[in-house]
Structures are given as structure tokens and as C-alpha cells.
Scaffold this active site. Structure first.
Site, mmCIF file in Angstrom:
data_model
loop_
_atom_site.group_PDB
_atom_site.id
_atom_site.type_symbol
_atom_site.label_atom_id
_atom_site.label_comp_id
_atom_site.label_asym_id
_atom_site.label_seq_id
_atom_site.Cartn_x
_atom_site.Cartn_y
_atom_site.Cartn_z
ATOM 1 N N HIS A 19 0.842 -1.212 0.000
ATOM 2 C CA HIS A 19 0.000 0.000 0.000
ATOM 3 C C HIS A 19 0.873 1.256 0.000
ATOM 4 O O HIS A 19 0.597 2.228 -0.709
ATOM 5 C CB HIS A 19 -0.875 0.060 1.266
ATOM 6 C CG HIS A 19 -1.857 -1.042 1.431
ATOM 7 N ND1 HIS A 19 -1.948 -1.802 2.570
ATOM 8 C CD2 HIS A 19 -2.826 -1.498 0.606
ATOM 9 C CE1 HIS A 19 -2.926 -2.673 2.445
ATOM 10 N NE2 HIS A 19 -3.471 -2.530 1.267
ATOM 11 N N LYS A 43 -15.373 -7.576 4.532
ATOM 12 C CA LYS A 43 -14.252 -7.904 5.429
ATOM 13 C C LYS A 43 -14.572 -7.595 6.882
ATOM 14 O O LYS A 43 -15.237 -6.600 7.178
ATOM 15 C CB LYS A 43 -13.007 -7.103 5.024
ATOM 16 C CG LYS A 43 -12.392 -7.545 3.716
ATOM 17 C CD LYS A 43 -11.121 -6.748 3.421
ATOM 18 C CE LYS A 43 -10.506 -7.150 2.089
ATOM 19 N NZ LYS A 43 -9.443 -6.220 1.671
ATOM 20 N N ARG A 92 -2.284 -6.054 -8.075
ATOM 21 C CA ARG A 92 -1.212 -7.018 -7.867
ATOM 22 C C ARG A 92 -1.157 -8.045 -8.990
ATOM 23 O O ARG A 92 -0.117 -8.327 -9.548
ATOM 24 C CB ARG A 92 -1.398 -7.737 -6.520
ATOM 25 C CG ARG A 92 -1.054 -6.867 -5.348
ATOM 26 C CD ARG A 92 -1.486 -7.498 -4.066
ATOM 27 N NE ARG A 92 -2.939 -7.722 -4.087
ATOM 28 C CZ ARG A 92 -3.651 -8.052 -3.040
ATOM 29 N NH1 ARG A 92 -3.071 -8.265 -1.897
ATOM 30 N NH2 ARG A 92 -4.958 -8.215 -3.128
ATOM 31 N N SER A 130 -2.758 -7.594 3.409
ATOM 32 C CA SER A 130 -2.945 -7.382 4.846
ATOM 33 C C SER A 130 -3.276 -8.704 5.535
ATOM 34 O O SER A 130 -2.802 -8.977 6.641
ATOM 35 C CB SER A 130 -4.093 -6.400 5.095
ATOM 36 O OG SER A 130 -3.805 -5.160 4.517
HETATM 37 O O1 PNS Z 1 -8.565 -2.687 0.531
HETATM 38 P P1 PNS Z 1 -9.903 -3.097 0.005
HETATM 39 O O2 PNS Z 1 -10.683 -3.885 1.051
HETATM 40 O O3 PNS Z 1 -9.816 -3.840 -1.300
HETATM 41 O O4 PNS Z 1 -10.705 -1.744 -0.276
HETATM 42 C C1 PNS Z 1 -12.038 -1.780 -0.747
HETATM 43 C C2 PNS Z 1 -12.700 -0.435 -0.470
HETATM 44 C C3 PNS Z 1 -12.713 -0.143 1.013
HETATM 45 C C4 PNS Z 1 -11.971 0.652 -1.227
HETATM 46 C C5 PNS Z 1 -14.162 -0.534 -1.020
HETATM 47 O O5 PNS Z 1 -14.862 -1.572 -0.386
HETATM 48 C C6 PNS Z 1 -14.923 0.784 -0.877
HETATM 49 O O6 PNS Z 1 -14.790 1.655 -1.716
HETATM 50 N N1 PNS Z 1 -15.697 0.926 0.223
HETATM 51 C C7 PNS Z 1 -16.437 2.148 0.497
HETATM 52 C C8 PNS Z 1 -17.935 1.953 0.221
HETATM 53 C C9 PNS Z 1 -18.192 2.040 -1.252
HETATM 54 O O7 PNS Z 1 -18.030 3.063 -1.888
HETATM 55 N N2 PNS Z 1 -18.621 0.898 -1.829
HETATM 56 C C10 PNS Z 1 -18.898 0.783 -3.215
HETATM 57 C C11 PNS Z 1 -17.670 0.491 -4.017
HETATM 58 S S1 PNS Z 1 -18.185 0.202 -5.642
#
Ligand code: PNS
Length: 163
Positions: A19, A43, A92, A130
């Protein structure tokens, strides 16, 4: 890109060297980068959002154009709120692609003013995640190569307290 603002979203539970590489590279490309600790509903997190924000801040004291925040709503709304023109994500491997592409399309539909840009992860971080860091720490493995020294103990303390 003049006066450009990008957001770097993620769960960051915890932040890893992978990250941090993406955040550092984004900070060179944009005038301002906002790292957003957001909720991934798929998650279950080990660290609170506030703890995740603090750990990221500890790792990047010298990146002056980077702000770290917690936001609980839709990323597309946060991008609009802050006038961000880009969402930066690290890719990745092809296995990341389908999920990331789906999110990029959804975010574009929700906020047509924001583009998702993918940066390829540095080769040494291709396998890093993570969840892998947490798993290695829980089995008393050495996480030194995966996270900065400055947050290593925070991670070990939390993992050990859960045993
Ligand atoms: O590190 P991650 O878990 O892959 O990140 C995913 C994250 C947190 C960026 C994604 O779940 C997100 O954007 N969450 C905020 C809520 C949201 O906007 N959801 C719709 C995404 S299309």
C-alpha cells in the site's frame, strides 16, 4: 496535473509496504493525495478505523501532500465532497482485476467526474496482502519485510492479544 486531488482508498487492515508504495507513487503524480480508510462490507477488520488511520500516518511522516482520513460512506460521494479527480488503486495480479474493475465501473456510474487509475504493484509486493501479514504474525512469523518497523509492534500486540 495541476491542483489535482487523488484519493487512495482501502481497508488498510493493516497498511502494508505494498500500500505504502502505491501511496508514495501517487503522491509524486498528484498535488494532493487523500488516503481514505473505508469500509469493505465483505471484510471483518482487526483494527478500528482510527487505529488504521494512525498506523498509516506513522508510516508516512514525510509525505507532506498526503492526508489520511476515515470515511464511512460511499467512496464516490467522498471523491465529490473533496473535489478529487482520481481514485488510485494498486493492482497485484489478474486475480485482483475483476473485483477492481467492477468497483471502478460502479464508482464511475455514481460519480462521472472521477476516474479510477490502476498502478501496478512493485514486483517485490506482488504477493503481499494485509491478511497475509496478519496470518504470518498470528503464527509467530517475521513480518519485518512486509510492514514498516514503526507499526510492527502495534500489529504484533493486537494479534497476540487476540490469541
Ligand atoms: O482494501 P480493500 O478492502 O480492497 O478496499 C475496498 C474499499 C474499502 C476501497 C471498497 O470496499 C470501498 O470503496 N468501500 C467504500 C464503500 C463504497 O463506496 N462501496 C462501493 C464500491 S463500488
Amino acid at each position: 496535473m495541476k491542483n489535482s486531488i487523488a484519493i487512495c482508498p482501502g481497508s488498510f487492515d493493516p497498511v502494508t509496504n505494498g500500500h505504502l508504495d502505491i501511496i508514495t507513487r501517487a503522491a509524486k503524480m498528484f498535488d494532493k493525495v487523500i488516503v481514505v480508510v473505508a469500509q469493505n462490507s465483505a471484510k471483518k477488520n482487526c483494527f478500528s478505523p482510527e487505529e488504521r488511520v494512525e498506523m498509516i500516518k506513522k508510516c508516512i511522516p514525510d509525505l507532506e501532500n498526503v492526508e489520511v482520513v476515515h470515511f464511512d460512506g460511499l467512496l464516490a460521494d467522498y471523491a465529490a465532497l473533496r473535489g478529487a479527480s482520481a481514485i488510485i488503486k494498486g493492482l497485484r495480479a489478474m486475480s485482483d482485476f475483476e473485483y477492481e474493475f467492477q468497483m471502478a465501473l460502479a464508482n464511475k456510474k455514481l460519480n462521472p467526474n472521477v476516474e479510477t487509475l490502476f498502478l501496478s504493484t512493485a514486483s517485490q509486493n506482488m504477493y503481499l496482502s494485509s491478511s497475509m501479514v496478519k496470518q504470518i504474525a498470528s503464527m509467530n512469523g517475521d513480518i519485518s519485510g512486509f510492514v514498516p518497523e514503526v507499526i510492527k509492534q502495534d500489529i504484533l500486540d493486537r494479534i497476540n492479544s487476540k490469541k
